[in-house]
Design an enzyme around this catalytic site. Sequence first.
Site, PDB file in Angstrom:
ATOM      1  NE  ARG A  49      -2.409   0.656   3.621  1.00 63.58           N
ATOM      2  CZ  ARG A  49      -1.574   1.086   4.560  1.00 63.58           C
ATOM      3  NH1 ARG A  49      -0.937   2.238   4.426  1.00 63.58           N
ATOM      4  NH2 ARG A  49      -1.355   0.367   5.644  1.00 63.58           N
ATOM      5  CE1 TYR A 102     -17.498  10.463 -15.607  1.00 62.58           C
ATOM      6  CE2 TYR A 102     -15.994  10.831 -13.774  1.00 62.58           C
ATOM      7  CZ  TYR A 102     -16.815   9.992 -14.504  1.00 62.58           C
ATOM      8  OH  TYR A 102     -16.959   8.680 -14.116  1.00 62.58           O
TER       9      TYR A 102
END
Length: 378
Positions: A49, A102
């Site tokens: 991560r 968007y």
Amino acid sequence: MPYGFETLAIHAGQEPDPRTGAVIPPIFQTSTYAQDAVGAPRLGYEYSRSSNPTRDSLQECLAAIEGGRRGLAFASGLAAEDTLIRTVCVPGDHVIIPNDAYGGTFRLFSKVAERWGLAWTAADVSNVDDVRAKLTSRTRMIWIETPTNPLLNIADIAALAHVARDANTLLVVDNTFASPYLQQPLALGADVVVHSTTKYVGGHSDVVGGALVLNDPTLADSLQFHQNAMGAVNGPFDAWLTLRGIKTLAVRMERHCDNAEKVAEFLIGHPKVKQVLYPGLAEHPGHEVAAKQMRRFGGMIAFRTGDPAEAERVCNSTKVFTLAESLGGVESLIEHPGRMTHLSVAGSALEVPADLVRLSVGIETIDDLIGDLKDALS
């Protein structure tokens, strides 16, 4: 010497594997790493991560092709956007967004960030004066798309960079529609570039991802901290697929543009098409600005039929153009923004015309694409 775009796309961050000599860097499909001693990870890798060699390769390549110093890769474009918002802004801040943004970006600001305490205002980003008029003392970011999604409006990046600097705020440019090959916002004065790498950067409709690219080392360090702390990173295989896509970005974009120009010419001459929205057309209101800041005009086209039912009928009638959301893949896609990608803006000031059709023009044989549209429009 400085390398060209195509060379950077193929080689930046992608040296042959030092152990085996593999020309293509391997996929480091691991979640954790052996450490030489307590608190002594090898090369700084301890947990995927936080960092992963495959993602690092992608991040270096993204920075190189955007002309930036630092790149960060995420699980999706919206994950990149959310990380940027929560890194830069605090409750009470204000952001300007496009008035035809968007749908996912609008939803993030209006349904998520607003509840967190972030204010936003929509502006016509093709009008510098309108953007300037929407600034407040709490404006932290001017967030633009150019070309915009789905109306293909053009924002003057350099002019808005001056506005942002005068207001002591950041200019963020969503460069997804143009791709790094066609447009380099950082060179024009933008502070941060955003991508949905799902689209042209990946280019094959087989992997979801997002990216941020910037020059400011302090902001980059803060974004990297939040990237790890929030955890919305892409996995090693997704990073590898995106890297594979980048290698052919330049040649793909040239073909996308070639085909889109011919499709736009066809649509202009069709009696059932009332308006064609494509910045490559001389009559497009943003044509001159686009010609100044873009290498070419892209593979995205929108057109209006004058009748919502006709727009849906056309979308349902194509055979080569696939009826699907998303864009930027090698295959051509068609969609009805009002009922699909931009449904989230329905009933708002950002609602898109109901007779609008959006095309993502792929790299198929151009005669097949035009023939398909001719049949659908008839």
